[in-house]
Design a protein around this motif. Sequence first.
Motif, PDB file in Angstrom:
ATOM      1  N   VAL A   1       0.752  -1.145  -0.204  1.00  0.00           N
ATOM      2  CA  VAL A   1       0.038   0.077  -0.001  1.00  0.00           C
ATOM      3  C   VAL A   1       0.970   1.330  -0.294  1.00  0.00           C
ATOM      4  O   VAL A   1       0.314   2.258  -0.438  1.00  0.00           O
ATOM      5  N   ASP A   2       2.208   1.102   0.593  1.00  0.00           N
ATOM      6  CA  ASP A   2       2.797   2.400   0.682  1.00  0.00           C
ATOM      7  C   ASP A   2       3.212   3.273  -0.648  1.00  0.00           C
ATOM      8  O   ASP A   2       2.762   4.239  -0.593  1.00  0.00           O
ATOM      9  N   ASP A   3       3.520   2.584  -1.569  1.00  0.00           N
ATOM     10  CA  ASP A   3       4.125   3.032  -2.593  1.00  0.00           C
ATOM     11  C   ASP A   3       2.886   3.763  -3.392  1.00  0.00           C
ATOM     12  O   ASP A   3       3.036   4.964  -3.684  1.00  0.00           O
ATOM     13  N   ALA A   4       1.735   3.121  -3.610  1.00  0.00           N
ATOM     14  CA  ALA A   4       0.774   3.690  -4.377  1.00  0.00           C
ATOM     15  C   ALA A   4      -0.214   4.780  -3.161  1.00  0.00           C
ATOM     16  O   ALA A   4      -0.626   5.927  -3.852  1.00  0.00           O
ATOM     17  N   THR A   5      -0.181   4.537  -2.002  1.00  0.00           N
ATOM     18  CA  THR A   5      -0.626   5.825  -1.086  1.00  0.00           C
ATOM     19  C   THR A   5       0.144   6.967  -1.028  1.00  0.00           C
ATOM     20  O   THR A   5      -0.568   7.854  -1.155  1.00  0.00           O
ATOM     21  N   VAL A   6       1.525   6.726  -0.812  1.00  0.00           N
ATOM     22  CA  VAL A   6       2.243   7.887  -0.850  1.00  0.00           C
ATOM     23  C   VAL A   6       2.346   8.826  -2.187  1.00  0.00           C
ATOM     24  O   VAL A   6       2.083   9.990  -2.347  1.00  0.00           O
ATOM     25  N   GLU A   7       2.282   7.980  -3.403  1.00  0.00           N
ATOM     26  CA  GLU A   7       2.299   8.690  -4.851  1.00  0.00           C
ATOM     27  C   GLU A   7       0.741   9.568  -4.811  1.00  0.00           C
ATOM     28  O   GLU A   7       0.795  10.574  -5.208  1.00  0.00           O
ATOM     29  N   ILE A   8      -0.533   8.782  -4.325  1.00  0.00           N
ATOM     30  CA  ILE A   8      -1.678   9.543  -4.562  1.00  0.00           C
ATOM     31  C   ILE A   8      -1.735  10.615  -3.768  1.00  0.00           C
ATOM     32  O   ILE A   8      -2.252  11.817  -3.769  1.00  0.00           O
TER      33      ILE A   8
END
Length: 587
Positions: A400-407
């Motif tokens: 979740v970290d990569d997508a969450t931080v990106e969004i």
Amino acid sequence: MWIVRLALRRPYTFVVAALALLLLTPFVLLRTPTDIFPSINIPVVSVIWQYGGLSAQEIEQRIIYIHERSLSATVNDIEHIESNSYNGVGIIKVFLREGASIDGAVAQITAVAQTVTRQMPPGQTPPLVIRYSASTVPVLQYSITSPTLSEGEIYDLTLNQVRTALVTVQGAQIPWPYGGRTRVVSVDLDLTALKARGLTPQDVVNAVGSQNLIMPSGTAKVGGTEYDIEVNSSPRLMEDLNELPIKSIGETTIRLREVGQVRDGSQPQQNVVRHNGSRGVLLTIMKSGMASTLQVVNRIKEQIPKVLSTVPPSLAVQEFSDQSVFVRAAIEGVLKEGVIAAALTALMILLFIGSWRSTVIIALSIPLAVLCSIAILSALGETINLMTLGGLSLAVGILVDDATVEIENVHRQMAMGKPLHQAILDGAEEIALPALVSTLCICIVFVPMFFLSGVSHYLFVPLAEAVVFAMLASYVLSRTLIPTLVQWFYRHQNLAEHGDHGLLPSGILRPFALFQRAFETGFERVRNRFRTALTTCLQRRRSFIFLFLIFCAGSGALIPFLGRDFFPRVDTGQIKLHLRARSGTRI
């Protein structure tokens, strides 16, 4: 960032790639074996020597020692050799070094065994050479009984009909049945009669061996017809063996029935199988090392009805052990926990971010990263097992970290009034390096597993590979597919005008939106209080450090006192756990 610009210029390319991964998933799952543990390829070769009637000491000195001495000079990459000698049986285990060619070792061991056989006791047959695999385990067991057939008949039917029909199943290995009686036609000699006629047991053996023969004869042409000639001195009926001549003295012929009796019996029974009190036979089905447990079990169960149609109706075949039940339950349990973890993660994203669009994007990225990891594992020859599924379940929360931080960063850029395209580029560029470092740090944690040896290597490397591949796939997706989906989902949104979450929806979604905004308002108050407390601690650093040290010292002094009341006490015969409440009451 160049890869984000490429994704925004060619959005359909990455969307089609994601769809292709989804479409290929069923084919990948079907061709990937399913098992409870990864394949454990321990380089061990077993050599089994058999010589009935020879003591364990003779087996060791006259068979095992000779072969062991020759192995050390002819087989490559031997780590060590172990051997065990029993009455009539000797077993040699050849342990090879890591990475050694097992096929080459089997060929070398077989070749030298053929050579040393001539140095062993007369009548010694070549050994049985088996490639050992820890993944070859029983997956099915059947009890075979009959109310009308004898143990010998049950054993013969199981060995010659049931087992023969099942050994053709792909991935199945079926050893000889347990229990039952192995049929043996033997001669019970009368030693007194032998002595009275001046004969020895060897005379009987020689007479039976020289007369119970089937020899090639060819054909004979008589006129215009060619006939097959049969030279068969083997009796067709067991009773005819009693009439074989042993010795002729003058006009008198001594026959076998005068010095013994032919008996249709069995070898001494070394194991007995009982089912509900009735003796029968146990048939064990094992799977080969790389075969799928579920596939082998399904194929065997499909073949069993066909086999039963060829045996007598009184032969009862009952399944009582099925390893696939445990494998299927374990895998379903891991999958269930993974789905629950993904659902809870999506719920937390929806609760904290408050955007259904962002939640959908993140929920799509998690399974894609998992499927990408499974595809790579399948290409590397790994199986779907508890270790790989456990690694994927472990990675769900991290993915979740990569997508969450990106969004979240793109949301912040959009809220600052930047155009959507520029907000995506700026948001991705700001977190590109930190996200890469974070991903690599997580991957590095699992690198030491690749340096394990022995069984641990085969068990934990698939888990590490599952996590690492999923993390790398998540990073690539967050740089390619996530910006593409953000550009598509937010093409009509203006966060600078309507806030981070857009206009308040109407209808059935309105209560959920109100709840989320109330939660965010409360969370904002908690965050402000924490900011105030942190600011106070930073302004009075010395006082905070002094109080913190006093708190640590007081906690350390309090532990022995609490331990007397909160730790378990052991009484004679049982263990009682005593807890002391604040009021002093014992529970």
